[in-house]
Design a protein around this motif. Structure first.
Motif, short mmCIF file in Angstrom:
data_model
loop_
_atom_site.label_atom_id
_atom_site.label_comp_id
_atom_site.label_asym_id
_atom_site.label_seq_id
_atom_site.Cartn_x
_atom_site.Cartn_y
_atom_site.Cartn_z
N THR A 48 -24.20 -32.15 -36.79
CA THR A 48 -23.57 -32.92 -35.73
C THR A 48 -22.10 -33.20 -36.05
OG1 THR A 48 -24.32 -34.98 -36.78
CG2 THR A 48 -25.72 -34.02 -35.06
N LYS A 91 -18.11 -32.68 -36.36
CA LYS A 91 -17.18 -32.14 -35.37
C LYS A 91 -16.01 -31.47 -36.08
CE LYS A 91 -15.51 -33.44 -30.82
NZ LYS A 91 -15.38 -34.55 -29.86
N GLY A 107 -16.23 -26.33 -30.66
CA GLY A 107 -16.74 -27.68 -30.81
C GLY A 107 -16.01 -28.74 -30.02
N GLN A 158 -12.84 -28.79 -29.37
CA GLN A 158 -11.42 -28.79 -29.73
C GLN A 158 -10.79 -27.49 -29.24
OE1 GLN A 158 -10.23 -31.65 -31.57
NE2 GLN A 158 -12.28 -32.26 -30.92
N ASP A 212 -21.88 -22.16 -35.19
CA ASP A 212 -20.90 -22.62 -34.20
C ASP A 212 -20.27 -21.41 -33.51
OD1 ASP A 212 -21.37 -25.23 -34.92
OD2 ASP A 212 -19.48 -25.52 -36.00
#
Length: 284
Positions: free
Chosen positions: A5, A7, A242, A244, A263
């Motif tokens: 989780t 970031k 993510g 960003q 990811d």
């Protein structure tokens, strides 16, 4: 998908903030501290130690010099680059060629532009090996524009990774003695390309994630000023992961920390020109 989780964080680096200079025979940009350029904030990133975007004038080059304990590779954007080394390797590289010199206990080599009319434009990249005292090795590969058009070409991969061939000349990724993968793409205007981050080379230490660096190559010509962001004065891409994102003009880069296996990184060409993008993925 990643089960983490955490970031990721983005650090945008504009082209004009890179080090480097115009020596006449050599026009160069330094992503990390190199030669007379020093910035304690940019000493290395994971195993990456040097990314120089070099342009060498005709009939000039780097004379014979030593290296040790470094994985050194040159990736040719345009022109010709002649390589000679103390292991007896002699060849002239052209666009799409890559050569990997595993310096190990020590080698000597030269890189020269023998062409009397055209400059050579290439990325010179150094990585720190995951083991000291290795026997010096040399590898060469070629990747066509077709291999990279609107897709990722897997250009460099850890020597122990599945499918990597430990031979001087072969197909597939070039071996490197580091937890580093290097990809290249030629992304057309309006095109989108994603990349799912690979598993770590070794089990993850507590809290360790993945590191990613994406750079848009300066293919429109040498420009020490600000990279245009209107999509008309050069290539322009948007990098997302993510939640960003960062928009890169030519020569710009983005450092991504805290990413995880699984990811998905997305690159969108939001400009009017084809974009030459390189992507480094490493274990933290």
């Amino acid at each position: 998908m990643s089960s983490s989780t955490s970031k990721p964080t983005f650090q945008y680096r504009p082209s004009e903030d890179r080090g480097g200079s115009n020596h006449g025979w050599l026009k160069t940009f330094h992503t990390f501290s190199f030669a007379d350029y020093y910035d304690p904030a940019f000493e290395n990133f994971g195993s990456l130690r040097v990314i120089n975007e070099d342009r060498v004038a005709p009939s000039t080059g780097f004379p014979t010099h030593p290296h040790r304990e470094a994985e050194i590779f040159s990736y040719i954007i345009s022109g010709e680059l002649a390589h000679k080394d103390s292991m007896g390797n002699v060849e002239t590289m052209v666009r799409g060629d890559i050569q990997m010199t595993s310096g190990g206990t020590g080698i000597r080599h030269s890189e020269y532009n023998d062409n009397k009319e055209k400059e050579v434009h290439f990325l010179q990249i150094w990585a720190l090996p995951n083991e000291r005292g290795l026997k010096p090795r040399y590898y060469a590969r070629h990747f066509t524009d077709e291999d990279k058009t609107d897709k990722w070409a897997h250009i460099v991969a850890p020597a122990t990774a599945e499918g990597v061939i430990d031979e001087r000349d072969a197909t597939g990724p070039t071996p490197i003695h580091a937890a580093l993968n290097f990809f290249g793409s030629l992304l057309g205007s309006g095109k989108s390309l994603d990349h799912t981050l690979l598993p770590r080379l070794k089990p993850s230490p507590a809290g360790a994630g993945k590191l990613v660096y994406v750079q848009l190559v300066q293919t429109s010509g040498y420009n020490p000023g600000k990279a245009p962001k209107d999509g008309k004065g050069g290539a322009l891409v948007k990098v997302s992961l993510g939640g960003q994102e960062a928009t890169l003009g030519e020569g710009d880069g983005v450092f991504i920390r805290g990413a995880n296996t699984g990811d998905k990184l997305v690159v969108d060409n939001v400009g009017e020109k084809r974009a030459e993008v390189v992507l480094f993925e490493m274990d933290a």
